[in-house]
Design an enzyme around this catalytic site. Structure first.
Site, PDB file in Angstrom:
ATOM      1  N   VAL B 169       0.842  -1.201   0.000  1.00  0.00           N
ATOM      2  CA  VAL B 169       0.000   0.000   0.000  1.00  0.00           C
ATOM      3  C   VAL B 169       0.882   1.260   0.000  1.00  0.00           C
ATOM      4  CG1 VAL B 169      -1.707   1.322   1.318  1.00  0.00           C
ATOM      5  CG2 VAL B 169      -1.918  -1.173   1.143  1.00  0.00           C
ATOM      6  N   HIS B 170       1.920   1.242   0.818  1.00  0.00           N
ATOM      7  CA  HIS B 170       2.858   2.371   0.944  1.00  0.00           C
ATOM      8  C   HIS B 170       3.503   2.686  -0.417  1.00  0.00           C
ATOM      9  CE1 HIS B 170       6.141   4.708   2.798  1.00  0.00           C
ATOM     10  NE2 HIS B 170       7.037   3.882   2.290  1.00  0.00           N
TER      11      HIS B 170
END
Ligand code: HEM
Ligand code: SF4
Lengths: 298, 208
Positions: B169-170
């Protein structure tokens, strides 16, 4: 020990089926604790056949020597002095070693393909050439059996003399036992033999005599006749109801598939989000605002 | 190497190097760890010289990552305290994900999502480090009861999976929000980027 002459029923870290066309007899070793005199001939035979030599240890005031299983001692005799209500002081001697579980926790935990094998005849064997030395088998085993060598970091344990069994010989310990306490044959035959002996023991006053073939691990291919089968713990902590630990099952049967799905979902989610929503660009409006602010500065 | 004198400095060279060492360690850890996690991924051990080398290397890389992570953690923790506006941001995150960031509250150097990720990574690294030591058979496992080692293996696997998902996600967020990756490459961002995504920080940096 890698052996091609035995059929493989189950292989560690392998998700496809093993070949199953040939049917072989399931074997078992029966250790009759009530006949054992604790002479350790089996320990010696095991060392001799398998070319092992443990370090000479120290005496800790008991007959237990070596004190524990090691990568060089795949079987050890454990001597327990216990006082039972019926019979007073008793010396309960148990030959400890791999139980060759029908549902082996070591194999379930192992991450290296083909490092742990269960043959069709029930023998569970470690193939050191595929072993990576992580020690997961130690966590998986409900009987505290596998030992990792300090020298080569490979896991070792009793092979049930798979190399001898493959060519029609009985395990070394069976051959050498002077009192006939250890027998080897088909699992069914061993269960029958045990039943006869249990009846005998009951007649002689051991009313709780019985066979130790724990169902929690699907039964074992090393079984004990115990004169106090109601209290296996008396025999140097033999577990009463061994199963693969719930943490290990959660880790290997639940966390593993869920985690794989979760990580794949995160990666695919990203891709599809980008494709469907488009990138988050800096808006033209704000770019123009910033331009004007910079103009103003001049 | 000044691309545009008006760009805003977001990370110093040493912060960037710190982040990249951590990031490289993370990728190596994820690949080596996953190779032992599922049989389908076992071939990844070939990247590390085989199964045994993978088993040997993984925990040492883990220790290196932990060292650099701790430094990074203390560098950035002050900027990652959750404030009211951050919770508001988190509540509205759905609008943002749907591609409409007009109504998002003004954010400082980090938004609510980045801050939550930061604290989650702190917890995950702690759990992974402690459980990693517990399951490090060559040196430490023998000092722990077997029940603890089993729990360690479970926690290590679970938190590794959560952390890998969080890092996906990052990384995706950095790709999705155009103009972000350069912050970790050359250390600067454009003013417009800052104004759009971190307006409070933009004001603080430019006085506008
Ligand atoms: C922080 C320091 C870390 C240490 C000391 C550590 C240690 C270990 C150890 C000892 C193992 C068992 C295999 C082996 O002996 O090599 C292992 C497995 C694993 N590690 Fe780590 N690790 C750390 C960080 C990480 C991180 C950050 C990740 C995530 C990317 C990770 C993911 C994994 C995975 C997925 C496994 C396999 C788990 C399984 O088989 O169920 N580790 N780790
Ligand atoms: S006793 Fe332990 S090492 Fe032997 S087969 Fe069962 S789980 Fe594996």
């Amino acid at each position: 020990m890698a052996l091609q002459s035995l059929d493989i029923a189950k292989r560690s870290a392998t998700t496809t089926e093993s070949p199953q066309a040939r049917k072989t007899l399931e074997v078992a070793k029966l250790i009759d604790v009530s006949k054992c005199i604790g002479c350790k001939a089996c320990q010696v035979a095991c060392m001799q056949w398998n070319d092992l030599r443990d370090e000479v240890g120290t005496c800790a005031g008991t007959y237990d020597n070596p004190r524990d299983m090691t990568d060089q001692s795949w079987t050890v005799m454990r001597y327990a002095e216990v006082e039972t209500e019926e019979r007073g002081l008793e010396w309960l001697i148990r030959k400890d070693g791999c139980m060759h579980c029908e549902d082996p926790g070591c194999l379930k935990a192992c991450p290296a393909p083909g490092a742990i094998i269960k043959y069709a005849n029930g023998i569970v064997d470690f193939h050191q050439e595929n072993c990576i030395g992580c020690g997961y088998c130690v966590s998986g085993c409900p009987f505290n059996v596998p030992r990792i060598s300090q020298k080569d970091s490979k896991a070792y344990k009793c092979t049930l003399c798979s190399d001898r069994v493959a060519v029609g010989l009985e395990p070394a310990c069976v051959k050498v036992c002077p009192t006939g306490s250890i027998s080897f044959g088909s699992k069914v035959d061993m269960q029958e033999l045990a039943a006869e002996r249990v009846t005998e023991l009951k007649e002689r006053g051991f009313k709780n005599a019985g066979l130790y073939d724990p169902a929690g691990v699907g039964g074992t291919h090393v079984m004990y006749v115990l004169n106090h089968a109601d209290k296996p713990a008396l025999y140097s902590g033999l577990p009463a109801d061994p199963t693969i630990a719930p943490t290990v099952t959660l880790w290997k049967s639940v966390a593993k598939p869920l985690a794989m799905a979760g990580m794949a979902a995160a990666a695919l989610g990203g891709l599809f989000h980008y494709v469907m929503k488009g990138p988050n660009e800096v808006s033209k409006e704000i770019e123009a605002e910033v331009e004007r602010e910079l103009e103003g500065e001049k | 190497m000044i691309r545009d004198p008006h760009d805003l400095q977001r990370y110093t060279a040493s912060e960037r190097a710190n982040h990249w060492v951590t990031g490289i360690c993370f990728i190596l850890l994820a690949l080596s760890g996953l190779s032992l996690f599922h049989p389908a991924l076992f071939p990844l051990t070939m990247l590390f010289g085989g199964g045994t080398w993978t088993r040997i290397l993984h925990p040492f890389i883990g220790v290196v990552m932990m060292l650099f992570f701790v430094v990074m953690f203390f560098r950035f923790q002050g900027l990652n305290r959750m404030r009211e506006a951050d919770w508001e941001w988190v509540k509205r995150a759905k609008e943002m994900v749907n591609g409409d960031d007009h109504n998002m509250p003004e954010m400082g150097k980090y938004n609510g999502g980045q801050k939550l990720l930061f604290w989650f990574l702190g917890v995950a690294m702690l759990v992974l480090f402690v459980s990693g030591i517990v399951i490090w058979r060559a040196y430490f496992s023998a000092s722990f009861p077997i029940g603890v080692v089993r729990l360690g293996a479970l926690l290590h696997a679970v938190f590794a999976a959560l952390m890998i998902a969080a890092i996906i996600v990052h990384v995706y967020a950095a790709i999705w929000v155009r103009g972000t990756i350069r912050a970790m490459l050359y250390g600067t961002v454009t003013r417009a980027w800052a104004k759009q995504h971190h307006r409070a920080w933009y004001k603080q940096m430019t006085g506008k």
